[in-house]
Design a protein around this motif. Sequence first.
Motif, PDB file in Angstrom:
ATOM      1  N   THR A  15       0.795  -1.106  -0.060  1.00 37.74           N
ATOM      2  CA  THR A  15       0.047  -0.002   0.197  1.00 37.74           C
ATOM      3  C   THR A  15       0.754   1.343  -0.002  1.00 37.74           C
ATOM      4  O   THR A  15       0.721   2.108  -0.684  1.00 37.74           O
ATOM      5  CB  THR A  15      -1.030   0.109   1.165  1.00 37.74           C
ATOM      6  N   GLN A  16       1.930   1.180   0.803  1.00 38.61           N
ATOM      7  CA  GLN A  16       2.782   2.233   0.823  1.00 38.61           C
ATOM      8  C   GLN A  16       3.635   2.710  -0.517  1.00 38.61           C
ATOM      9  O   GLN A  16       3.790   3.662  -0.778  1.00 38.61           O
ATOM     10  CB  GLN A  16       3.841   2.375   1.831  1.00 38.61           C
ATOM     11  N   MET A  17       4.054   1.640  -1.075  1.00 36.67           N
ATOM     12  CA  MET A  17       4.694   1.610  -2.393  1.00 36.67           C
ATOM     13  C   MET A  17       3.544   2.253  -3.416  1.00 36.67           C
ATOM     14  O   MET A  17       4.082   2.841  -4.397  1.00 36.67           O
ATOM     15  CB  MET A  17       5.071   0.072  -2.739  1.00 36.67           C
ATOM     16  N   ASN A  18       2.372   1.898  -3.340  1.00 34.30           N
ATOM     17  CA  ASN A  18       1.238   2.270  -4.412  1.00 34.30           C
ATOM     18  C   ASN A  18       1.254   3.740  -4.129  1.00 34.30           C
ATOM     19  O   ASN A  18       1.011   4.601  -5.367  1.00 34.30           O
ATOM     20  CB  ASN A  18      -0.079   1.772  -3.877  1.00 34.30           C
ATOM     21  N   GLY A  19       1.493   4.481  -2.913  1.00 40.81           N
ATOM     22  CA  GLY A  19       1.504   5.916  -2.851  1.00 40.81           C
ATOM     23  C   GLY A  19       2.759   6.436  -3.352  1.00 40.81           C
ATOM     24  O   GLY A  19       2.641   7.550  -3.979  1.00 40.81           O
ATOM     25  N   GLN A  20       3.783   5.688  -3.377  1.00 36.02           N
ATOM     26  CA  GLN A  20       4.979   5.958  -4.266  1.00 36.02           C
ATOM     27  C   GLN A  20       4.745   6.238  -5.749  1.00 36.02           C
ATOM     28  O   GLN A  20       5.123   7.071  -6.298  1.00 36.02           O
ATOM     29  CB  GLN A  20       6.218   5.300  -3.818  1.00 36.02           C
ATOM     30  N   ILE A  21       3.775   5.284  -5.959  1.00 37.65           N
ATOM     31  CA  ILE A  21       3.625   5.258  -7.555  1.00 37.65           C
ATOM     32  C   ILE A  21       2.946   6.495  -7.886  1.00 37.65           C
ATOM     33  O   ILE A  21       3.347   7.189  -9.178  1.00 37.65           O
ATOM     34  CB  ILE A  21       2.714   4.067  -8.108  1.00 37.65           C
ATOM     35  N   MET A  22       1.747   6.862  -7.144  1.00 40.42           N
ATOM     36  CA  MET A  22       1.255   8.054  -7.489  1.00 40.42           C
ATOM     37  C   MET A  22       1.861   9.352  -7.521  1.00 40.42           C
ATOM     38  O   MET A  22       2.095  10.225  -8.226  1.00 40.42           O
ATOM     39  CB  MET A  22      -0.040   8.246  -6.449  1.00 40.42           C
ATOM     40  N   ASP A  23       3.166   9.340  -6.376  1.00 43.58           N
ATOM     41  CA  ASP A  23       3.859  10.638  -6.446  1.00 43.58           C
ATOM     42  C   ASP A  23       5.014  10.664  -7.576  1.00 43.58           C
ATOM     43  O   ASP A  23       4.925  11.654  -8.169  1.00 43.58           O
ATOM     44  CB  ASP A  23       4.608  10.377  -5.161  1.00 43.58           C
ATOM     45  N   SER A  24       5.269   9.527  -7.916  1.00 44.23           N
ATOM     46  CA  SER A  24       6.464   9.610  -8.865  1.00 44.23           C
ATOM     47  C   SER A  24       5.956   9.532 -10.264  1.00 44.23           C
ATOM     48  O   SER A  24       6.363  10.402 -11.054  1.00 44.23           O
ATOM     49  CB  SER A  24       7.230   8.199  -8.741  1.00 44.23           C
ATOM     50  N   VAL A  25       5.100   8.826 -10.629  1.00 41.69           N
ATOM     51  CA  VAL A  25       4.447   8.680 -11.976  1.00 41.69           C
ATOM     52  C   VAL A  25       3.568   9.926 -12.407  1.00 41.69           C
ATOM     53  O   VAL A  25       3.938  10.468 -13.429  1.00 41.69           O
ATOM     54  CB  VAL A  25       3.443   7.412 -12.144  1.00 41.69           C
ATOM     55  N   SER A  26       2.738  10.454 -11.473  1.00 40.80           N
ATOM     56  CA  SER A  26       2.110  11.714 -11.835  1.00 40.80           C
ATOM     57  C   SER A  26       2.892  12.872 -12.090  1.00 40.80           C
ATOM     58  O   SER A  26       2.396  13.779 -12.809  1.00 40.80           O
ATOM     59  CB  SER A  26       1.124  12.017 -10.723  1.00 40.80           C
ATOM     60  N   LYS A  27       4.194  12.912 -11.892  1.00 41.80           N
ATOM     61  CA  LYS A  27       5.045  14.049 -11.747  1.00 41.80           C
ATOM     62  C   LYS A  27       5.581  14.114 -13.265  1.00 41.80           C
ATOM     63  O   LYS A  27       6.097  15.299 -13.792  1.00 41.80           O
ATOM     64  CB  LYS A  27       6.181  13.897 -11.041  1.00 41.80           C
ATOM     65  N   SER A  28       5.603  13.028 -13.818  1.00 40.59           N
ATOM     66  CA  SER A  28       6.366  12.895 -15.223  1.00 40.59           C
ATOM     67  C   SER A  28       5.534  12.113 -16.430  1.00 40.59           C
ATOM     68  O   SER A  28       4.681  11.074 -16.001  1.00 40.59           O
ATOM     69  CB  SER A  28       7.741  12.415 -15.156  1.00 40.59           C
ATOM     70  N   LYS A  29       5.375  12.838 -17.429  1.00 40.79           N
ATOM     71  CA  LYS A  29       4.886  12.101 -18.537  1.00 40.79           C
ATOM     72  C   LYS A  29       5.461  11.485 -19.527  1.00 40.79           C
ATOM     73  O   LYS A  29       5.277  10.630 -20.764  1.00 40.79           O
ATOM     74  CB  LYS A  29       3.762  13.013 -19.426  1.00 40.79           C
ATOM     75  N   LYS A  30       7.002  11.360 -19.228  1.00 39.20           N
ATOM     76  CA  LYS A  30       7.839  10.748 -19.978  1.00 39.20           C
ATOM     77  C   LYS A  30       8.340   9.420 -19.412  1.00 39.20           C
ATOM     78  O   LYS A  30       8.389   9.469 -18.014  1.00 39.20           O
ATOM     79  CB  LYS A  30       9.030  11.818 -20.315  1.00 39.20           C
ATOM     80  N   LEU A  31       8.672   8.603 -20.150  1.00 40.19           N
ATOM     81  CA  LEU A  31       9.184   7.432 -19.571  1.00 40.19           C
ATOM     82  C   LEU A  31      10.850   7.536 -19.288  1.00 40.19           C
ATOM     83  O   LEU A  31      11.311   8.030 -19.964  1.00 40.19           O
ATOM     84  CB  LEU A  31       9.122   6.176 -20.642  1.00 40.19           C
ATOM     85  N   SER A  32      10.952   7.243 -17.933  1.00 40.46           N
ATOM     86  CA  SER A  32      12.196   7.393 -17.460  1.00 40.46           C
ATOM     87  C   SER A  32      12.539   6.310 -16.335  1.00 40.46           C
ATOM     88  O   SER A  32      11.612   5.246 -15.978  1.00 40.46           O
ATOM     89  CB  SER A  32      12.465   8.616 -16.496  1.00 40.46           C
ATOM     90  N   TYR A  33      13.731   5.860 -15.986  1.00 35.85           N
ATOM     91  CA  TYR A  33      14.223   5.008 -15.289  1.00 35.85           C
ATOM     92  C   TYR A  33      13.521   4.757 -13.863  1.00 35.85           C
ATOM     93  O   TYR A  33      13.232   3.865 -13.199  1.00 35.85           O
ATOM     94  CB  TYR A  33      15.778   4.669 -15.103  1.00 35.85           C
ATOM     95  N   LYS A  34      13.029   6.142 -13.485  1.00 44.45           N
ATOM     96  CA  LYS A  34      12.459   6.292 -12.344  1.00 44.45           C
ATOM     97  C   LYS A  34      11.302   5.754 -12.126  1.00 44.45           C
ATOM     98  O   LYS A  34      10.809   5.041 -11.077  1.00 44.45           O
ATOM     99  CB  LYS A  34      12.387   7.799 -11.864  1.00 44.45           C
TER     100      LYS A  34
END
Length: 243
Positions: A15-34
């Motif tokens: 569940t905590q990792m899902n929160g990290q998904i929303m924080d990291s993915v929503s900040k960028s529309k480009k595919l990156s290693y992050k």
Amino acid sequence: MKKLPIVLFLCLLITQMNGQIMDSVSKSKKLSYKTFILPAALVATGTVLLNSQLNSDIQNNANRFFGSKFHTQLDNLTVFMPLGQIYAGRLFGFESKNTVKHQTISIVTANALSYGLVTILKNAVKSHRPDASDQLSFPSGHSAIAFTNAALLFQEYKDDNLWYASSGFLFATATGVLRIANNKHFASDVLVGAGIGLASGFLVTYWNPLQNLHLGRKKKGTALVYPQFGNQIGIGAVILPNF
């Protein structure tokens, strides 16, 4: 005082990792290693747990918590909830990024990739399930499919309604926990399956060579995506051109 079963820790971890998904993915529309840090971490953690004493301890704690006779078919429902949500979102008034055709192409492509990777690993590793029913335990196909479609759902609706977009991760997490509760998978299987699913969903969202597929000049087609049940769970698709 009894220790809190480790399976609850697993649920909180995902569940905590899902929160990290929303924080990291929503900040960028480009595919990156992050984008793939979390999936890689899940796969790495699950791989380290495989055949370890901690993996067995987690399973034993889960069996004590849920009961040795616990059994439910609910995991066969929750696994497909994120998939249904992708199509149902527009019915609830949410604006998706893609058309139904493009959504279907992404679903078929991402799930084919995820299912293919899971099948290869299952047959290569040949790990026994906790209930010793077969040697196809690692990784979890249910978890892979659930997280694949949860990732696609998130990408489709995160700009319009973040709550709805992220709700698929709750069903995906529930699927993984129920697979452990049903004594069908170890924690290692669920973590690696979740990692494969997330990676497949995110990759296809950003890069899909089939996204420009046309079903014929000036002809419309009907695409049907449906669940498949059997020795392994999966997703099938039929594309019918209208002549």
